[in-house]
Design an enzyme around this catalytic site. Structure first.
Site, PDB file in Angstrom:
ATOM      1  N   GLY A  81      32.363  37.618  41.023  1.00 47.11           N
ATOM      2  CA  GLY A  81      33.666  37.483  40.874  1.00 47.11           C
ATOM      3  C   GLY A  81      34.140  36.308  41.700  1.00 47.11           C
ATOM      4  O   GLY A  81      34.075  36.554  43.003  1.00 47.11           O
ATOM      5  N   SER A 116      41.949  44.740  40.631  1.00 44.80           N
ATOM      6  CA  SER A 116      41.261  45.222  42.004  1.00 44.80           C
ATOM      7  C   SER A 116      41.361  46.776  41.893  1.00 44.80           C
ATOM      8  O   SER A 116      42.303  47.353  41.573  1.00 44.80           O
ATOM      9  CB  SER A 116      42.106  44.512  43.050  1.00 44.80           C
ATOM     10  OG  SER A 116      41.261  45.246  44.157  1.00 44.80           O
ATOM     11  N   SER A 117      40.207  47.281  42.119  1.00 44.93           N
ATOM     12  CA  SER A 117      40.260  48.864  42.305  1.00 44.93           C
ATOM     13  C   SER A 117      41.235  49.175  43.419  1.00 44.93           C
ATOM     14  O   SER A 117      41.660  50.475  43.071  1.00 44.93           O
ATOM     15  CB  SER A 117      38.784  49.048  42.798  1.00 44.93           C
ATOM     16  OG  SER A 117      37.715  48.372  41.945  1.00 44.93           O
ATOM     17  N   GLY A 124      37.578  42.918  35.189  1.00 44.85           N
ATOM     18  CA  GLY A 124      37.178  42.021  35.979  1.00 44.85           C
ATOM     19  C   GLY A 124      35.658  42.521  35.992  1.00 44.85           C
ATOM     20  O   GLY A 124      34.733  41.525  35.927  1.00 44.85           O
ATOM     21  N   HIS A 125      35.344  43.696  36.393  1.00 42.28           N
ATOM     22  CA  HIS A 125      33.774  44.026  36.160  1.00 42.28           C
ATOM     23  C   HIS A 125      33.254  43.643  34.996  1.00 42.28           C
ATOM     24  O   HIS A 125      32.359  43.312  34.928  1.00 42.28           O
ATOM     25  CB  HIS A 125      33.747  45.612  36.975  1.00 42.28           C
ATOM     26  CG  HIS A 125      34.264  45.811  38.231  1.00 42.28           C
ATOM     27  ND1 HIS A 125      35.383  46.577  38.527  1.00 42.28           N
ATOM     28  CD2 HIS A 125      33.950  45.482  39.433  1.00 42.28           C
ATOM     29  CE1 HIS A 125      35.717  46.617  39.925  1.00 42.28           C
ATOM     30  NE2 HIS A 125      34.663  45.899  40.571  1.00 42.28           N
ATOM     31  N   GLY A 133      32.129  50.311  42.120  1.00 44.55           N
ATOM     32  CA  GLY A 133      32.633  51.246  41.027  1.00 44.55           C
ATOM     33  C   GLY A 133      34.248  51.169  41.037  1.00 44.55           C
ATOM     34  O   GLY A 133      34.640  50.172  41.537  1.00 44.55           O
ATOM     35  N   ALA A 134      34.701  52.198  40.376  1.00 45.15           N
ATOM     36  CA  ALA A 134      36.301  52.199  40.209  1.00 45.15           C
ATOM     37  C   ALA A 134      36.436  50.832  39.229  1.00 45.15           C
ATOM     38  O   ALA A 134      37.339  49.849  39.290  1.00 45.15           O
ATOM     39  CB  ALA A 134      37.007  52.394  41.220  1.00 45.15           C
ATOM     40  N   LYS A 185      37.350  36.380  42.404  1.00 47.50           N
ATOM     41  CA  LYS A 185      38.316  37.134  43.211  1.00 47.50           C
ATOM     42  C   LYS A 185      38.056  37.277  44.668  1.00 47.50           C
ATOM     43  O   LYS A 185      38.939  37.129  45.522  1.00 47.50           O
ATOM     44  CB  LYS A 185      38.136  38.642  42.450  1.00 47.50           C
ATOM     45  CG  LYS A 185      38.819  39.717  43.328  1.00 47.50           C
ATOM     46  CD  LYS A 185      40.413  39.489  43.435  1.00 47.50           C
ATOM     47  CE  LYS A 185      40.815  40.628  43.909  1.00 47.50           C
ATOM     48  NZ  LYS A 185      40.702  41.365  45.139  1.00 47.50           N
TER      49      LYS A 185
HETATM   50  P1  AMP Z   1      33.871  45.348  43.871  1.00 53.00           P
HETATM   51  O1  AMP Z   1      33.387  46.420  43.280  1.00 53.00           O
HETATM   52  O2  AMP Z   1      35.316  45.158  44.409  1.00 53.00           O
HETATM   53  O3  AMP Z   1      33.038  45.092  45.268  1.00 53.00           O
HETATM   54  O4  AMP Z   1      33.678  43.975  43.015  1.00 53.00           O
HETATM   55  C1  AMP Z   1      32.480  43.872  42.318  1.00 53.00           C
HETATM   56  C2  AMP Z   1      32.354  42.617  41.795  1.00 53.00           C
HETATM   57  O5  AMP Z   1      33.608  42.422  40.969  1.00 53.00           O
HETATM   58  C3  AMP Z   1      32.585  41.232  42.706  1.00 53.00           C
HETATM   59  O6  AMP Z   1      31.733  40.177  42.363  1.00 53.00           O
HETATM   60  C4  AMP Z   1      33.872  40.759  42.700  1.00 53.00           C
HETATM   61  O7  AMP Z   1      34.140  39.706  42.815  1.00 53.00           O
HETATM   62  C5  AMP Z   1      34.118  41.248  40.898  1.00 53.00           C
HETATM   63  N1  AMP Z   1      35.523  41.279  40.722  1.00 53.00           N
HETATM   64  C6  AMP Z   1      36.403  42.326  41.207  1.00 53.00           C
HETATM   65  N2  AMP Z   1      37.676  42.128  40.633  1.00 53.00           N
HETATM   66  C7  AMP Z   1      37.591  41.004  39.953  1.00 53.00           C
HETATM   67  C8  AMP Z   1      38.696  40.497  39.138  1.00 53.00           C
HETATM   68  N3  AMP Z   1      39.776  40.705  39.061  1.00 53.00           N
HETATM   69  N4  AMP Z   1      38.048  39.203  38.399  1.00 53.00           N
HETATM   70  C9  AMP Z   1      36.859  39.012  38.537  1.00 53.00           C
HETATM   71  N5  AMP Z   1      35.917  39.634  39.185  1.00 53.00           N
HETATM   72  C10 AMP Z   1      36.336  40.642  39.956  1.00 53.00           C
END
Ligand code: AMP
Length: 284
Positions: free
Chosen positions: A152, A190-191, A41-42, A36-37, A154
């Site tokens: 991602g 990034s969140s 990117g998401h 979430g958040a 990332k």
């Molecule tokens: P998270 O919500 O941070 O666990 O991320 C969920 C998905 O979004 C994961 O596959 C991350 O790698 C991807 N993600 C987060 N930030 C980015 C970004 N800036 N660019 C691409 N993918 C991202």
């Protein structure tokens, strides 16, 4: 214009019914696991899932088992209503938002323990992290039964860990990766960027700058040790308070980079600005 339709599902039986109906209709399913958040990117991952499959399921679950007791679980940003609106606009079909009690009912006692790519880097500084990630991803895969799951770059080590798990456990899905989405100044979205003060936010893009410089130095044939030391100095000079690691690794195995053997290389780092830990990586 009417609002795009999106289903928010909180019970596994409802998820199975809806996904089952899509499958009966011959549709394929892409999953985007998130905490979430949501940011661009998401949403880029949702676009990828929609491009490669008929239906895009996005899970929103702040997974407690991938946080250590001293980490930021309780203050991790949460905005379900905002997330759902963004996902509807991005064309997602379903939000899978289980509760922690549903994911980990009393008596839950099984865990995936990844090794290989999970060892070192994040694995050294967050020893239980990838066990939590692999376990929750394994559960999400068996709940949603997607044809593909989008991750991602990332979180590059996470991507490697998930790929390895899917291969090792013969999970019937494809893992797709998407390049990191960045702000104009290079900072990876990034969140956790929401935690940064204005002063920290001004320093933060230097992480990407240092990674790029190190990757360029390695690509130009500079020995890895002095190039990495220079990158450390760059980060310290820029004002990062602590460097957990900055490393040059093989892009597939995450073993130390070997110019003769490694097909591709990756530079990965984790650094601190005040109470905020940032991770990023670039390709060599
Ligand atoms: P998270 O919500 O941070 O666990 O991320 C969920 C998905 O979004 C994961 O596959 C991350 O790698 C991807 N993600 C987060 N930030 C980015 C970004 N800036 N660019 C691409 N993918 C991202």
């Amino acid at each position: 214009m009417s609002k795009p339709k999106i289903k928010i599902v909180r019970a596994l039986k409802d998820l199975r019914r809806i996904v089952g109906a899509w499958r009966t209709a011959g549709e394929t399913i892409g999953l985007v696991p998130t905490m979430g958040a949501l940011h661009q990117g998401h949403l880029g991952l949702v676009t990828l899932a929609k491009r490669k499959s008929n239906r895009a399921v996005v899970s929103i679950f702040v997974n407690p088992t991938q946080f250590a007791a001293h980490e930021d679980l309780s203050r991790y940003p949460r905005d379900e209503a905002g997330d759902v609106a963004k996902l509807a606009s991005a064309g997602a079909d379903l939000v899978w938002a289980p509760s922690a009690e549903q994911m980990y009912p009393v008596g839950f006692a099984t865990r995936v323990v990844p090794e290989g790519a999970a060892l070192g880097l994040e694995g050294e500084f967050r020893p239980h992290h990838f066990g939590g990630v692999a376990t929750v991803c394994c559960k999400l895969f068996s709940q949603v039964t997607p044809d593909l799951a989008c991750f991602g770059e990332k979180d590059y080590q996470q991507l490697c860990v998930v790929r390895q798990m899917v291969q090792d456990l013969n999970l019937p899905l494809k893992v797709l990766a998407m390049p990191t989405v960045r702000e104009k100044d290079g900072l990876a979205l990034s969140s956790r960027n929401a935690y940064l003060s204005a002063e920290e936010r001004a320093i933060a893009p230097q992480l990407h700058a240092a990674l790029r410089k190190l990757a360029a130095a390695v690509a130009a044939g500079r020995p890895i040790r002095p190039a990495t030391d220079a990158a450390r100095e760059h980060l310290q000079g820029a004002g990062f308070h602590r460097i957990d690691y900055i490393e040059v690794r093989d892009g597939q195995t995450l073993h130390p980079y070997d110019r003769a053997k490694s097909g591709s290389g990756r530079v990965l780092a984790a650094v601190w600005l005040g109470k905020t830990r940032l991770i990023d990586n670039v390709e060599i």
